[in-house]
Design a protein around this motif. Sequence first.
Motif, PDB file in Angstrom:
ATOM      1  N   UNK A  80       0.803  -1.227   0.000  1.00  0.00           N
ATOM      2  CA  UNK A  80       0.000   0.000   0.000  1.00  0.00           C
ATOM      3  C   UNK A  80       0.836   1.278   0.000  1.00  0.00           C
ATOM      4  N   UNK A  81       1.978   1.269   0.696  1.00  0.00           N
ATOM      5  CA  UNK A  81       2.809   2.475   0.757  1.00  0.00           C
ATOM      6  C   UNK A  81       3.333   2.843  -0.628  1.00  0.00           C
ATOM      7  N   UNK A  82       3.736   1.826  -1.407  1.00  0.00           N
ATOM      8  CA  UNK A  82       4.220   2.088  -2.765  1.00  0.00           C
ATOM      9  C   UNK A  82       3.108   2.671  -3.629  1.00  0.00           C
ATOM     10  N   UNK A  83       1.886   2.161  -3.460  1.00  0.00           N
ATOM     11  CA  UNK A  83       0.752   2.695  -4.211  1.00  0.00           C
ATOM     12  C   UNK A  83       0.478   4.159  -3.830  1.00  0.00           C
ATOM     13  N   UNK A  84       0.534   4.448  -2.530  1.00  0.00           N
ATOM     14  CA  UNK A  84       0.280   5.821  -2.081  1.00  0.00           C
ATOM     15  C   UNK A  84       1.337   6.769  -2.650  1.00  0.00           C
ATOM     16  N   UNK A  85       2.605   6.406  -2.533  1.00  0.00           N
ATOM     17  CA  UNK A  85       3.685   7.262  -3.033  1.00  0.00           C
ATOM     18  C   UNK A  85       3.547   7.492  -4.533  1.00  0.00           C
ATOM     19  N   UNK A  86       3.283   6.415  -5.266  1.00  0.00           N
ATOM     20  CA  UNK A  86       3.153   6.529  -6.710  1.00  0.00           C
ATOM     21  C   UNK A  86       1.997   7.448  -7.091  1.00  0.00           C
ATOM     22  N   UNK A  87       0.882   7.337  -6.395  1.00  0.00           N
ATOM     23  CA  UNK A  87      -0.308   8.086  -6.787  1.00  0.00           C
ATOM     24  C   UNK A  87      -0.273   9.540  -6.342  1.00  0.00           C
ATOM     25  N   UNK A  88       0.437   9.860  -5.278  1.00  0.00           N
ATOM     26  CA  UNK A  88       0.620  11.264  -4.920  1.00  0.00           C
ATOM     27  C   UNK A  88       1.412  11.971  -6.019  1.00  0.00           C
ATOM     28  N   UNK A  89       2.465  11.313  -6.502  1.00  0.00           N
ATOM     29  CA  UNK A  89       3.276  11.890  -7.584  1.00  0.00           C
ATOM     30  C   UNK A  89       2.476  11.934  -8.878  1.00  0.00           C
ATOM     31  N   UNK A  90       1.749  10.856  -9.153  1.00  0.00           N
ATOM     32  CA  UNK A  90       0.948  10.802 -10.381  1.00  0.00           C
ATOM     33  C   UNK A  90      -0.147  11.860 -10.357  1.00  0.00           C
ATOM     34  N   UNK A  91      -0.780  12.054  -9.208  1.00  0.00           N
ATOM     35  CA  UNK A  91      -1.815  13.075  -9.081  1.00  0.00           C
ATOM     36  C   UNK A  91      -1.231  14.463  -9.360  1.00  0.00           C
ATOM     37  N   UNK A  92      -0.041  14.718  -8.828  1.00  0.00           N
ATOM     38  CA  UNK A  92       0.625  16.001  -9.073  1.00  0.00           C
ATOM     39  C   UNK A  92       0.872  16.198 -10.563  1.00  0.00           C
TER      40      UNK A  92
END
Length: 292
Positions: free
Chosen positions: A70-82
Amino acid sequence: MAPTPSIPKAAFWMALSIASFLGMTVAGRATTAELNVFQVLELRSVIGFFILLPLVMTSGGFQAMRTRRPIAHVARNVIHYTGQAAWLYALTLIPLAVLISIEFTTPIWTAILAVIFLGERLNRPKLAAIGLGLIGVVIIVRPGVGSIDPGHLVVLGAAACFGISVVTIKSLTRTDSVVRIICWMLIIQSMVGLIPALYTWRNPPLELWPWIVLIAFTGMSSHFCMARALNADATIVSPMDFLRVPLSALIGWLLYSEQIDAFTAGGALLILMGNLLNLQRRPMKPAEVAAS
């Protein structure tokens, strides 16, 4: 024996993917003309989740969407959202063809970041691809010739975010499927964007809802169709994807009276040549399309 790749099937799915990306671009410009970028992203994620729901159910349901990372998904999606927010904002600032051309530097940033964070080696084709891409960007942006358009810098930032996202997803695809990655993307980005969306919220006018539904649908269908094209024949996908540049220029000319100069055309050509060199080095994996 491995099944023989189907070029017609790959071309069919890739054509649908390109149409989806172009539809998302037009819908993005229509929605951001009326609504804040954060609200558009929130509506896209929430509506997109319900569009994806039938595919989630046929893929094993929510139980199959569980992940050990889950942590990898969160990190990836915060950057992707930006990156997505920057891309949508740039859509309001610069011509479509310029935006898509600079967006195609994503594989260049991916190659650089993969060397830094994944320990991949720089060979001659990769160095040539990076060099051509960077020269292409300089030609389009032309620093030192008047003032730099802020939209150029914004979309460059978006491309860099997408590059980080791709590097992250290269690790995620070892354990998670495309559907699971996209499902987590929609859930996490809905949560990340909720507060800024509520802060800038205004009720969308009735005539805008078809565009809102379109950007949500094409945001899903573009990645799904590209994944199907990659499964059929990966060698045809990237060359066909480059059609988005001239087609975006055509749409910009027809719908928005946008003109493309020789510098933009030349810079775009160099960026696409760099991508072709990168393609010869390594074909894209089907699940990596969820990163953009």
